[in-house]
Design a protein around this motif. Sequence first.
Motif, PDB file in Angstrom:
ATOM      1  N   GLY A   1       0.729  -1.196  -0.041  1.00 37.49           N
ATOM      2  CA  GLY A   1       0.122  -0.018  -0.061  1.00 37.49           C
ATOM      3  C   GLY A   1       0.887   1.291   0.084  1.00 37.49           C
ATOM      4  O   GLY A   1       2.159   1.327   0.238  1.00 37.49           O
TER       5      GLY A   1
ATOM      6  N   GLU B   1      -1.086   4.524   1.039  1.00 39.66           N
ATOM      7  CA  GLU B   1      -1.936   5.591   1.640  1.00 39.66           C
ATOM      8  C   GLU B   1      -0.960   6.172   2.877  1.00 39.66           C
ATOM      9  O   GLU B   1      -1.069   7.371   3.137  1.00 39.66           O
ATOM     10  CB  GLU B   1      -3.158   5.048   2.288  1.00 39.66           C
ATOM     11  N   VAL B   2      -0.416   5.330   3.660  1.00 37.44           N
ATOM     12  CA  VAL B   2       0.364   6.062   4.716  1.00 37.44           C
ATOM     13  C   VAL B   2       1.520   7.164   4.124  1.00 37.44           C
ATOM     14  O   VAL B   2       1.751   8.021   4.517  1.00 37.44           O
ATOM     15  CB  VAL B   2       1.241   4.904   5.545  1.00 37.44           C
TER      16      VAL B   2
ATOM     17  N   LYS C   1       1.142   8.542   1.620  1.00 42.71           N
ATOM     18  CA  LYS C   1       0.550  10.022   1.153  1.00 42.71           C
ATOM     19  C   LYS C   1       0.307  10.958   2.423  1.00 42.71           C
ATOM     20  O   LYS C   1       0.478  12.000   2.285  1.00 42.71           O
ATOM     21  CB  LYS C   1      -0.670   9.787   0.400  1.00 42.71           C
ATOM     22  N   THR C   2       0.074  10.214   3.454  1.00 38.86           N
ATOM     23  CA  THR C   2      -0.090  10.882   4.700  1.00 38.86           C
ATOM     24  C   THR C   2       1.261  11.619   5.218  1.00 38.86           C
ATOM     25  O   THR C   2       1.185  12.927   5.551  1.00 38.86           O
ATOM     26  CB  THR C   2      -0.656  10.255   5.965  1.00 38.86           C
TER      27      THR C   2
ATOM     28  N   ASP D   1      -2.835  12.332  13.165  1.00 42.42           N
ATOM     29  CA  ASP D   1      -1.953  11.202  12.458  1.00 42.42           C
ATOM     30  C   ASP D   1      -1.159  10.681  13.120  1.00 42.42           C
ATOM     31  O   ASP D   1      -0.260   9.634  13.036  1.00 42.42           O
ATOM     32  CB  ASP D   1      -1.786  11.670  11.271  1.00 42.42           C
TER      33      ASP D   1
ATOM     34  N   GLN E   1       3.970  -0.582   7.024  1.00 41.82           N
ATOM     35  CA  GLN E   1       4.083   0.699   7.614  1.00 41.82           C
ATOM     36  C   GLN E   1       5.451   1.465   7.514  1.00 41.82           C
ATOM     37  O   GLN E   1       5.198   2.842   7.157  1.00 41.82           O
ATOM     38  CB  GLN E   1       3.683   0.590   9.458  1.00 41.82           C
TER      39      GLN E   1
ATOM     40  N   GLN F   1       6.628   2.985   4.017  1.00 42.39           N
ATOM     41  CA  GLN F   1       5.897   4.037   3.399  1.00 42.39           C
ATOM     42  C   GLN F   1       6.470   5.317   3.789  1.00 42.39           C
ATOM     43  O   GLN F   1       6.210   6.272   3.132  1.00 42.39           O
ATOM     44  CB  GLN F   1       4.333   3.577   3.617  1.00 42.39           C
TER      45      GLN F   1
ATOM     46  N   ALA G   1      -2.915   0.936   8.961  1.00 41.29           N
ATOM     47  CA  ALA G   1      -2.476   1.482   7.665  1.00 41.29           C
ATOM     48  C   ALA G   1      -3.536   1.353   6.654  1.00 41.29           C
ATOM     49  O   ALA G   1      -3.549   2.473   5.623  1.00 41.29           O
ATOM     50  CB  ALA G   1      -1.383   0.401   7.247  1.00 41.29           C
TER      51      ALA G   1
ATOM     52  N   HIS H   1      -5.074   4.830   7.487  1.00 38.23           N
ATOM     53  CA  HIS H   1      -3.944   5.582   6.624  1.00 38.23           C
ATOM     54  C   HIS H   1      -3.024   6.365   7.652  1.00 38.23           C
ATOM     55  O   HIS H   1      -2.299   7.313   7.392  1.00 38.23           O
ATOM     56  CB  HIS H   1      -4.239   6.377   5.594  1.00 38.23           C
TER      57      HIS H   1
END
Length: 332
Positions: free
Chosen positions: A58, A60-61, A63-64, A132, A189, A192, A267, A271
Motif C-alpha cells: 500500500g 496511503e500512509v 501520502k499521509t 495522525d 508501515q 511507506q 494502515a 492511513h
Amino acid sequence: MELALVLVIIAVGLTFDFTNGFHDAANAIATSISTRALTPRIALGLAAVTNFAGAFLGTEVAKTVGSGIIGAPTGVDGLLIVLGALVGAIAWNILTWWLGLPTSSSHALIGGLVGSALAAAGTVHWMGVVDDVVLPMVLSPLVGMTLAYLLHAGLLWVFRRANPRKATRRFRMAQTVSAAAMGLGHGLQDAQKTMGVIVLALVTAGWQESFDVPLWVIAAVALAMALGTYSGGRRIITTLGRRIVHLDPPRGFAAESVASSVLYTTAFLFHAPISTTQTITSAIMGAGATRGLAAVRWGMARTILVAWVLTLPGAALVGAASFWILHLATGI
C-alpha cells in the motif's frame, strides 16, 4: 542545484530506510528469537523477506507523511527542509540504537520534518500531527497492550488442559506465521514513511505534481529496508526479547499476532503512520502481564516510555539543527 539535492535526498532517504531496518528489525523477530521459535539467522532472513514484500502492500500512509505533516515546500530551500529532516531522523536512530532503546523510527522522521520546517519558517499541519501522529502514538500502545493481554488470557483458558510440551511446540510453529505477519506489517508501515519523504522531495522539485508513489521508489525503499533488517540490530533485539518480560511461545504468538493486526488496521483503514516499535513493545508487555504485574520489568518499561516521549521533540531539535547547518553550508 535542485537536481543534486534531489539525488542526495534520495540517497539519504534510502540510508534512513536502511537504519530503520536494522533499528526496527527487533520488531518482527525479537519475540521469536527469545522463545527459540526461530534461530537468529532464520528470523532475520524471514523479517528481511517479509519487510520487502510488505512495502508493496500500500501507499496511503506514504501520502499521509508526504502531504499531511508539513506544507509542501518549494525550491531549493524546500529541499533543504526535507534533507534536514532525514539527517535528524538518522542521527536519532543511530543514537537510540547505540543505547539499545526501541524507539520509533517513524516518529523520528516525523519529528525531523516538523523541526526542519519550523527552522525554515515553513508550514506545519498541526492538526495532521495531532490526528495522525500524537493520537495514534497514545492509543496504539494502549490497544496493543490490552488486546495482547486478552488474547493470551484467552489462549491460557482454551489450552488449559493441553499437554504443556505439545502446546509449546505448536506455538513455536505458529510463531513462524505470526513473525511473518509482523514483518509484513513492519514493511507496510515503515517503508511507506520513507516513500512519503522521497515523494515530497520530488513534488518540491517539481518533478511530479501528485503524491502518488512511483514504482521505482517503492522498489528502492523496499530493498533498502530489507538489507537493513538483515544486517541485524542485536542491541534492540536483546531489549525487546529479554529485558522487558520473559516470553514463552504462547506469549510471543499473542504479542506478534496483536501487533501485526494493529499495524494492518491503522494502515489500511486509517492511513495513519503508527510506530511498529511502540505497538510490539506494548503487546509484549500486555502478554507478559498475564503472569502478574510483577512479571513485567517496569523499570525498563519506564526507560522506554521516556525515550518514546522524547523522540518527537528530540528528533525535531536535531532536524532543525541539521537544516540550519545545511542552510549555512550551502549559502542558500
